[in-house]
Write an enzyme that holds these catalytic residues in place. Structure first.
Site, PDB file in Angstrom:
ATOM      1  N   ASP A  26      31.229  46.344  31.077  1.00 11.09           N
ATOM      2  CA  ASP A  26      32.581  45.953  31.445  1.00 11.09           C
ATOM      3  C   ASP A  26      32.470  44.932  32.582  1.00 11.09           C
ATOM      4  O   ASP A  26      31.402  44.776  33.169  1.00 11.09           O
ATOM      5  CB  ASP A  26      33.359  47.191  31.897  1.00 11.09           C
ATOM      6  CG  ASP A  26      34.765  46.870  32.343  1.00 11.09           C
ATOM      7  OD1 ASP A  26      35.427  46.083  31.657  1.00 11.09           O
ATOM      8  OD2 ASP A  26      35.187  47.408  33.390  1.00 11.09           O
ATOM      9  N   THR A  64      35.235  44.166  35.356  1.00 14.47           N
ATOM     10  CA  THR A  64      35.815  44.593  36.624  1.00 14.47           C
ATOM     11  C   THR A  64      35.252  45.943  37.064  1.00 14.47           C
ATOM     12  O   THR A  64      35.351  46.939  36.347  1.00 14.47           O
ATOM     13  CB  THR A  64      37.345  44.686  36.507  1.00 14.47           C
ATOM     14  OG1 THR A  64      37.849  43.447  36.031  1.00 14.47           O
ATOM     15  CG2 THR A  64      37.965  45.007  37.854  1.00 14.47           C
ATOM     16  N   ASP A 118      33.469  51.516  34.227  1.00 11.69           N
ATOM     17  CA  ASP A 118      33.950  52.341  35.337  1.00 11.69           C
ATOM     18  C   ASP A 118      35.398  52.761  35.215  1.00 11.69           C
ATOM     19  O   ASP A 118      35.905  53.484  36.057  1.00 11.69           O
ATOM     20  CB  ASP A 118      33.762  51.597  36.662  1.00 11.69           C
ATOM     21  CG  ASP A 118      34.815  50.509  36.853  1.00 11.69           C
ATOM     22  OD1 ASP A 118      35.217  49.898  35.846  1.00 11.69           O
ATOM     23  OD2 ASP A 118      35.223  50.276  38.001  1.00 11.69           O
TER      24      ASP A 118
END
Length: 749
Positions: free
Chosen positions: A439, A441, A639
């Site tokens: 991912d 961000t 996250d």
């Protein structure tokens, strides 16, 4: 409930670890009145413990003891770090001392026959000394080594043979044979006798059991060493906290802290629970959690973690997560759970062990039959001794320890490096991953928007532009607004009062500063307010936007005078980690919900192998499935909650410890520091652990392959060499010690 009287006044609920009186409990510590074993304290209700087998994690029992499948000592599901946790090790040490003190004289008496003109025969006859050996063997057989016979008996009843099956049969046969030979020598044929007496094997039985007990003690010690990281983390949690209620302070137990409580943390104290810093600021030492040696600056609004150490200033925090919900508790639970789990490679060892014991018993019977038919006189003695040696040397202790010891040490080492591994299977798979999906961000980037620069129109001052931007945003709760406010504080600008503040959804904010209208937002806001955008300023802003950055324009008194550039900084370690992974043959691909421009800019800067933008959670999940359908092993690192489905679907899900609880729960591996370099470390750790396991299996199987034929007497026709049961027991114990030592090498690699 029966009360067991004792001078020791420790209160609680105690049980006998040998379960010699099933269901009976005692209110005080002491020794079991039946078997004499030290009573075990049961954990309190709020800390109710469960015990499991390190080789068979499906076994979960409420009391300590032996595994009903393999006979291994059960271990706590979640280590508590309490005094009781060490009791098994201390008990084994005590038993070993007792066994050694009685076995040593038995051994010396038996060996005296090898001395010409045996001086002991001047004191007693051979039969008299055999009787002394018989009496000395009682504490070893019926106390120190009693558990081995109990485990062997249970394995025979259940049909689940294990290493204690061989130990119990071998040592038990030697002792029973010796007792019968001592008490009823007349029933034996002459070929069983040497110099008119039947030779006894009390020394073989007791030495064998003492050596096995030594091996068990060393294993218990090794288990304790592998849990060192967990115990060190558990020590971080303080016992008390200072709670503030109505302006008054009170010291309470850590168990009384509730979410929402305000707590005061003084300099040098450990932070009691996870929470949010509300007032004050300080330097916090997070080394035991993150591995970073330098303390971290904490300001109001920052999160603090239980167990970390406050530096030089007092601050007030608000409790958010307490008890089992704290990061410290999660780390302990994850590491304990992982060290119990079974790696796929262990299935091979389990299958081998399942067939191994019956095969060995068969070989022992063939050995006995062969020596009784073709062996030299006294052929029955040779048949018995050699069959006994086969049973002892073939004990699969080393085979059973090969995988779980390496797994436990490897997972403990990972925890010390900030890599929390939920299960052994993930550790095994990690070095076979072909594609890593990440991912953006919070994984590749900091996940926190920050001001990159302020651009002012010619004739305007950058400090004034920043002052107006920070002042306007001080009344906004938007994350991008908070970034500009923090930047203004860092630059020590003076915040001006704002009147008539208004937030316009999807466009920006407006207000009055010094009596003039100020506006901060996108081009849509400028158009709504009918404020023109100078061409040169628009071109500069467009270049920043093509690089994946966010731009907000500032208008003051009806004129556009500048803009602020906000970006989510790439983590300093991301590029180094990605390059290292690519050099190891991994393909690194980014899937993000951000727009294509932002995704492309980040992918280009990091040199990724591919990227896709504007990906929904379902899109990420489908991409993982697509790669798996191609036969590729996929790891996913993320996250956020939106990453959870893909994390669960991937062969290995890797969560950032700085991310959401949902992501962490969905992942197989958690990187406490939220740093991709942890993936590099995890792959190297996986390689080291798998190599170590293969070394252990090779050693254990090779040892048995060589030892069993020698014990059966295959070398006797050529060299006259036979293996004593005592030497076989020593070799068996040393093989287990060797496997343990090899596994512990992982700590230093």
């Amino acid at each position: 409930m029966e009360k067991h009287q004792s001078t020791n006044q420790h209160h609680g609920t105690y049980v006998c670890p040998m379960h010699c009186q099933a269901g009976k409990t005692y209110e005080r510590s002491g020794n079991c009145p039946v078997c004499g074993m030290p009573l075990v304290k049961q954990p309190e209700l709020q800390q109710l413990a469960k015990y499991t087998c390190p080789m068979h994690p499906e076994i979960i029992l409420g009391l300590p003891g032996a595994c009903p499948i393999c006979g291994m000592d059960l271990v706590l599901l979640q280590p508590t770090g309490t005094e009781e946790e060490e009791q098994n090790y201390r008990l084994l040490v005590r038993k070993l001392k007792i066994a050694t003190s009685f076995t040593l004289p038995i051994f010396l008496i038996a060996m005296s026959d090898m001395i010409p003109g045996n001086p002991l025969h001047h004191l007693l006859t051979k039969k008299g000394w055999d009787g002394v050996q018989f009496l000395l063997s009682f504490p070893v057989i019926f106390y120190a080594a009693r558990m081995f016979f109990e485990r062997a008996w249970r394995s025979l009843l259940s049909g689940k043979y294990n290493m204690f099956t061989l130990i119990g049969i071998g040592a038990g046969a030697a002792w029973v044979f010796s007792v019968i030979a001592l008490l009823f020598p007349g029933i034996f044929p002459e070929r069983f006798k040497m110099h008119g007496a039947v030779y006894v094997y009390f020394e073989a039985a007791t030495v064998i059991l003492t050596l096995v007990l030594l091996g068990q003690m060393l294993e218990a010690r090794a288990h304790a060493r592998t849990n060192t990281a967990i115990k060190e983390l558990l020590k971080l949690s303080p016992d008390q906290a200072i709670r503030i209620i109505g302006g008054q302070e009170e010291t309470i137990s850590i168990d009384q802290v509730l979410p929402g409580d305000l707590l005061r943390v003084k300099p040098g104290e450990k932070i009691p629970v996870d929470g949010l810093l509300k007032e004050g600021g300080s330097l916090v030492d997070e080394a035991m959690i993150t591995g970073e040696p330098l303390p971290v600056v904490k300001r109001p609004g920052d999160h603090v973690v239980a167990g970390t150490i406050n530096g030089n200033q007092t601050f007030i925090m608000q409790a958010e997560k307490v008890g089992a919900d704290t990061l410290l508790s999660q780390i302990v639970a994850m590491v304990a759970s992982a060290s119990r789990s079974k790696a796929p490679i262990q299935k091979l060892a389990d299958r081998i062990s399942g067939y191994f014991v019956p095969v060995v018993i068969g070989i022992a019977l063939i050995t006995a039959l062969s020596w009784s038919v073709w062996g030299p006189e006294p052929r029955y003695i040779y048949a018995f001794v050699n069959a006994l040696s086969v049973l002892i040397i073939a004990c699969p202790c080393a085979l059973g320890l090969a995988t779980p010891m390496s797994i436990m040490v490897g997972i403990g080492k990972g925890a010390q490096q900030g890599i929390l591994i939920k299960d052994a299977e993930s550790l095994e798979k990690m070095n076979r991953i072909a594609v890593l999906i990440v991912d953006k961000t919070g994984t590749l980037t900091e996940g926190k928007p920050s001001v990159e620069k302020i651009v002012a129109m010619e004739g305007a001052k950058a400090t004034a532009v920043l002052q107006y931007i920070a002042s306007l945003n001080s009344a906004s709760e938007h994350p991008l607004a908070q970034a500009t406010v923090n930047y203004g504080k860092e630059k020590a600008v003076e915040f001006l009062p704002v009147e008539a503040f208004e937030a316009i959804t999807g466009k920006g904010v407006t207000g009055k500063i010094n009596g003039q209208t100020a506006a901060l937002g996108n081009v849509k806001l400028l158009a709504q307010l009918k404020i023109s955008l100078p061409e040169t300023l628009g071109e500069q802003a467009a270049r920043e936007q093509r690089s994946g950055k966010t731009v907000s324009f500032l208008a003051y008194d009806g004129k556009t005078i500048g803009f602020v550039v906000i970006s989510d900084k790439i983590k300093p370690t991301s590029k180094v980690a990605i390059k290292a992974l690519q050099q190891e043959g991994l393909q690194v691909v980014m899937l993000t919900g951000d727009n294509e421009h932002t995704a492309g800019a980040v992918a280009k800067e990091l040199g990724l192998d591919g990227f896709k933008g504007q990906m929904l959670p379902e899109d990420k999940l489908n991409e993982v499935k697509r790669l798996q359908d191609q036969g590729r092993k996929v790891a996913m690192a993320g996250d956020g909650i939106n990453d959870a489905p893909a994390l669960s679907q991937a062969d290995i899900g890797i969560a950032m410890g700085t991310g959401t609880d949902v992501a962490i729960e969905s992942a197989s591996i958690t990187l406490v520091k939220g740093d991709l370099q942890g993936i590099v470390k995890a792959r190297r750790l996986s390689y080291q652990v798998m190599r170590n396991i293969k070394e252990n299996l090779l050693f254990a199987l090779g040892y048995n392959a060589l030892g069993i034929p020698v014990a059966a007497g295959i070398l006797y026709p050529f060299t006259g060499l036979l293996l004593s049961p005592m030497i076989a027991a020593l070799a068996m114990s040393l093989s287990s010690v060797s496997v343990i030592a090899n596994a512990l090498r992982l700590k230093k690699q």
